[in-house]
Design an enzyme around this catalytic site. Structure first.
Site, mmCIF file in Angstrom:
data_model
loop_
_atom_site.group_PDB
_atom_site.id
_atom_site.type_symbol
_atom_site.label_atom_id
_atom_site.label_comp_id
_atom_site.label_asym_id
_atom_site.label_seq_id
_atom_site.Cartn_x
_atom_site.Cartn_y
_atom_site.Cartn_z
ATOM 1 N N GLY A 219 42.314 40.915 42.153
ATOM 2 C CA GLY A 219 42.935 39.455 42.804
ATOM 3 C C GLY A 219 44.415 39.534 42.802
ATOM 4 O O GLY A 219 45.113 40.643 42.700
ATOM 5 N N GLU B 27 52.884 39.001 48.727
ATOM 6 C CA GLU B 27 51.601 39.459 49.350
ATOM 7 C C GLU B 27 51.140 38.269 50.060
ATOM 8 O O GLU B 27 50.635 37.231 49.357
ATOM 9 C CB GLU B 27 50.715 39.990 48.343
ATOM 10 C CG GLU B 27 49.524 40.720 48.976
ATOM 11 C CD GLU B 27 48.496 41.206 48.018
ATOM 12 O OE1 GLU B 27 47.945 42.117 48.159
ATOM 13 O OE2 GLU B 27 48.139 40.499 47.188
ATOM 14 N N CYS C 184 44.371 45.105 49.691
ATOM 15 C CA CYS C 184 45.768 45.009 48.676
ATOM 16 C C CYS C 184 46.367 46.097 49.049
ATOM 17 O O CYS C 184 47.693 46.121 48.922
ATOM 18 C CB CYS C 184 45.073 44.968 47.364
ATOM 19 S SG CYS C 184 43.851 46.486 47.071
#
Length: 484
Positions: A230, A381, A286
């Protein structure tokens, strides 16, 4: 999904249970905002029950020879494969994906499971010589105990597989906290695992929100190893808790991955992979490409081609679409806010940058240029279909900009030069590097992870995941020559 209950239950000790509080929350299809089902809203009491079930089942599972554990996992993979279409339908609905993408992800999860099932025939230790006569040394792998696993929503089936199957083959029992946006796929896969022969209580699933169910799992003293995928912000908090407990921890966190385009690159191939890196899965990887470092001499040509290719991207979940929605309204608003703040600082949106449609959580695929390397949009991000362009003079500046960043997950370079490809691959600070393709594409038998704020140094999956989910034990055998 034919037998989907109205309220998705936890799976604890082989039993399906509602949350002890009786509360639930909605699982929503991000494509159109429709409710799929209600989901058990678990809290600390539910987590404690799951950990207790795991601790009760773990000794028996650990006593099962690793080869037999591998055989059971092979049977599980056969069952998952037989119901792959059903799992894919669940993933497509709750994650907002094309069905063919969901099927590909389920296939990848099964490949991962088969790889770790095979590790049951290995789980290698070592034999080593001793400096003392009549003494023999070896190492063996032993289970950690109970593995607490917290997964992300972006690729539900592979995320399940990457953590659950290495944890199981090492002899651990598992408490999985499902991603709150994609709980159905975790529940369904766990049910199939048990139906295929996995002993009850070895794999437990609890649903719920991060603060209410995830944090109690992190803090629980009955959890021996914790693995989380995460955000870096949440990963820091988990690391603090596990540090206080001296609990073994694996973190796979964010990325803001550089995509370098050199002056000798095949621009059409670079643009194809740029779109896939930035926009496929709605940029929710990711390993997504989000920082495009382009040599000045080809900057305008690459930029124009990328804008045209971005304009051709089709939004939706039909088979001819290129990207679906982002996972929820909160994530969408975060991205829109970041784009707005970037333009307020002088960045220019070349295309996209707005919400798309009147339903669902769609963001137009977006290209931004002119942001400073230290601006928020360059450093954070976003986990969405947003590509930022930067001019670089040459290879040296491209490599320096790629490394001058808090993240270090993946990177790629487009060049026809073997010298540049090798120099970049070895010089870039990233856990995975790709030449002439995208920033993503890790395979289940390879280690994945990265330095800096992208993780804490561990790697999953690959055989390196065995180091996360097992402990090494030294064994010393002493022989008395007089008794031979």
């Amino acid at each position: 999904m034919t037998d989907l209950p109205s309220i998705l239950p936890n799976l604890i000790g082989g039993e399906e249970r509602p949350a002890e509080s009786g509360r639930s929350f909605a699982n929503v299809n991000p494509h159109d905002g429709s409710e799929i089902c209600q989901v058990a809203r678990s809290e600390a009491a539910d987590v404690s029950a799951a950990v207790a079930a795991a601790r009760a089942a773990q000794p028996g599972w650990a006593a099962t020879p690793a080869v037999q554990r591998g055989h059971i996992l092979h049977q599980v993979m056969n069952a998952l494969e037989a119901r792959a279409d059903e799992i894919a339908a669940a993933v497509a609905a709750e994650a907002g994906k094309r069905l063919k993408d969901s099927k590909g992800e389920v296939g990848g999860a099964i490949l991962c499971g088969r790889f770790f099932a095979g590790e049951g025939q290995r789980l290698f230790g070592r034999t080593m010589p001793s400096g003392t006569p009549n003494k023999y040394n070896m190492t063996v792998r032993t289970p950690c105990g109970v593995a607490g696993l917290i997964i992300a929503a972006n690729t539900p089936a592979p995320n399940f597989a990457w953590k659950v199957f290495p944890a199981l083959i090492c002899g651990n029992a598992v408490v999985l906290k499902s991603a709150e946006d994609t709980p159905v796929s975790a529940w369904l896969m766990a049910r199939i695992c048990e139906e295929a022969g996995l002993p009850k209580g070895v794999l437990n699933v609890v649903h719920g929100l991060g603060a209410e169910a995830g944090q109690p799992l992190v803090d629980h003293p009955g959890v021996d190893v914790l693995s989380f995928t995460g955000s870096t912000a949440v990963g820091r908090r988990i690391a603090e808790s596990c540090g206080r407990q001296l609990k073994k921890l694996s973190l796979e966190l964010g990325g803001k991955n550089p995509f370098v385009v050199c002056d000798d690159a095949d621009l059409d191939n670079a643009v194809k992979w740029a779109c896939l890196s930035a926009y496929s899965n709605a940029g929710q990887r990711c390993a997504a490409g989000s920082r495009f470092l382009v040599f000045e001499s080809v900057y305008e040509a690459f930029r124009d081609k990328l804008v045209e290719a971005t304009r051709a991207q089709k939004l939706g979940v039909e088979e001819d679409c290129d990207l679906g929605p982002v996972i929820n309204e909160r994530q969408l608003n975060n991205m829109l806010g970041a784009i707005e703040r970037a333009t307020g600082k002088g960045a220019k949106v070349l295309i996209g940058g707005r919400r798309a449609g009147d339903k669902g959580c769609y963001l137009e695929p977006t290209v931004v240029e002119g942001a400073a390397p230290d601006d928020e949009i360059s450093q954070t991000e976003l986990f969405g279909p947003v590509a930022s362009l930067y001019r670089v003079r040459d290879f040296a500046q491209a490599l320096a900009m790629a490394n001058d960043h808090p993240y270090g997950l993946t990177a790629c370079i487009h060049t026809r030069s073997l010298d540049r490809a090798l120099a970049f691959s070895h010089g870039v600070q990233a856990g995975a590097t790709v030449v002439n393709a995208g920033t993503y594409g890790s395979e289940p038998h390879m280690p994945f992870g990265g330095p800096k704020q992208s993780g804490n140094g561990t790697r999953e999956p690959g055989t390196e995941a065995l180091d996360v989910y097992s402990e090494l034990k030294d064994i010393y055998l002493n022989v008395d020559p007089a008794k031979l």
